[in-house]
Design an enzyme around this catalytic site. Sequence first.
Site, short mmCIF file in Angstrom:
data_model
loop_
_atom_site.label_atom_id
_atom_site.label_comp_id
_atom_site.label_asym_id
_atom_site.label_seq_id
_atom_site.Cartn_x
_atom_site.Cartn_y
_atom_site.Cartn_z
N ASN A 1 -6.40 10.36 19.45
CA ASN A 1 -6.89 9.82 18.18
C ASN A 1 -7.13 11.01 17.25
O ASN A 1 -7.87 11.92 17.62
CB ASN A 1 -8.19 9.05 18.42
CG ASN A 1 -8.86 8.59 17.14
OD1 ASN A 1 -10.07 8.38 17.10
ND2 ASN A 1 -8.10 8.39 16.09
N GLY A 2 -6.52 10.97 16.09
CA GLY A 2 -6.68 12.07 15.14
C GLY A 2 -5.35 12.43 14.54
O GLY A 2 -4.42 11.62 14.55
N TYR B 1 -17.41 2.96 7.32
CA TYR B 1 -16.43 1.87 7.41
C TYR B 1 -15.67 1.78 8.73
O TYR B 1 -15.51 0.70 9.27
CB TYR B 1 -15.42 2.04 6.25
CG TYR B 1 -14.26 1.08 6.29
CD1 TYR B 1 -14.47 -0.29 6.17
CD2 TYR B 1 -12.96 1.54 6.46
CE1 TYR B 1 -13.40 -1.18 6.21
CE2 TYR B 1 -11.90 0.67 6.50
CZ TYR B 1 -12.12 -0.69 6.38
OH TYR B 1 -11.07 -1.55 6.44
N CYS C 1 -6.27 5.12 15.19
CA CYS C 1 -6.13 5.03 16.63
C CYS C 1 -7.47 4.80 17.31
O CYS C 1 -8.51 5.22 16.81
CB CYS C 1 -5.55 6.31 17.22
SG CYS C 1 -3.91 6.70 16.65
N GLY D 1 -6.74 0.11 15.19
CA GLY D 1 -5.29 0.16 15.15
C GLY D 1 -4.70 -1.14 15.65
O GLY D 1 -5.03 -1.57 16.75
#
Length: 493
Positions: free
Chosen positions: A130-131, A270, A25, A51
């Site tokens: 997000n998470g 990354y 996300c 995402g």
Amino acid sequence: MPPAHPFDTSFLRDAEEDDKLKEECGVFGVIGVGDAANFVALGLHALQHRGQEAGGIVSHHPEHGFQSARRFGYVRDNFTSQKVMETLPGPLAIGHVRYSTTGSKGQTAIRDVQPFFGEFAMGGAAIAHNGNITNANALRRELIERGSIFQSSSDSECIIHLMARSLQRTIPERMEDALRRVEGAFSVVAMTRTKLIGVRDPLGVRPLVLGKVGEGWALSSETCALDIIGGEFIREIEPGEMVVITANGVESHFPFRPQKPRFCIFEHVYFSRPDSILGGRSVYETREAIGRELAKESPVEADLVCPVPDSGTPAAIGYSLASGIPYAMGIIRNQYMGRTFIEPTEQIRNMGVRLKLNVNRALIKGKRVILVDDSVVRGTTSRKIKEMILDAGAKEVHFRIASPPTAWPCFYGVDTPQREKLLAATMSEEEMRDHLQVDSLKFISLDGLYRAVGEADGRNSVQPQYCDACFSGEYPVEPADQIESGFEMKAAE
Ligand code: SF4
């Protein structure tokens, strides 16, 4: 299920990208600018790497109230049309791009697409998360028993229901209350009629930054999304911090029990874009430093250093600089793949990775090649790339990997295959080398990675400075839902 698109190349995601860990996300919000939703659309576009499955925007206008648009697919395909953007007026907006963390993975329903919205006695609120909430199953069971009616299969919806049950007077206070019950990783961007709110979990696992845009303010998963709107990066939201932003400025609170931060170290390797700043450091420079460490730890005689594009590029440059072995673009990525094919026939499917990557034969033939990649997950892509390099006439292939072996799944907002599908979970480094049939295979050590992100003495094994659970198996927050479903934690040493 989203409708099939005539240019659908999702089969490639299954075949190739399934071999990468995927951030799930990105969140973005703006207050105090005209047509905030336009800024949010641009910000989400810059966060698209976090995402690609779906995205949504909620805005608020003093006369028109809350408006929302949630769509499957890329931001550029959904939020560039004037018709859509005209439905999202106002000086305050938040947005979300999603892969899928929990819920109907791979077959997202539109009801799972964020931001989520709740109407409370004191007004409405929208949230984008997000998470991943690691105690979501227990929370959901408890909330349903007490009468909550869930609209989605997403863990993030628990936050809205916990807010609804809170007895606090204001929405930010209700949000604090709700988030104190939540375990796991969360960077949340939320809004009321007049406030933009940002919160990071006490460990600060996922990123969230504050920016200034004209007279207004922005919150974003990464700094690269502030650049696209001409914003200025002010600072990171601290682990455990809640900021409430209004026309009067930014107020900061620390509503959680303080803990030692454990930021996700894989963001450096990354997930984040190389043009973002994390922890005061350029992600690009950190990745180059990882390549230098790799060259020091695992030298090999060779003629060329080639990145596996695009994410292996900065580490390959670092490896080349430190080793003195020339850098070359031995593999070329087709940037326009997603728009090339109309019908993915069986023959095209079998081409697999070749549809996206092609070997630069003229450079490779007769050479001893070092290939630098960011990670090895299942190993399927690494093996295909090795075959392509050998087919092109390389004499030797040496893999150098810019992360330690990924042997454990992530439960904090990153899509990982089940543990048994991770190559490093079942094989030693030598066995992986034999499996991939390469001349040598070396991963950066965990200490080497810590040095590259700026920890001169490496990893503190008593109190690690980052989350590195996918490498070490040491989870900073117990993954309660997963343990309930049978996941076995690493035995204590
Ligand atoms: S488990 Fe790995 S990917 Fe997940 S938050 Fe920790 S370091 Fe990042």
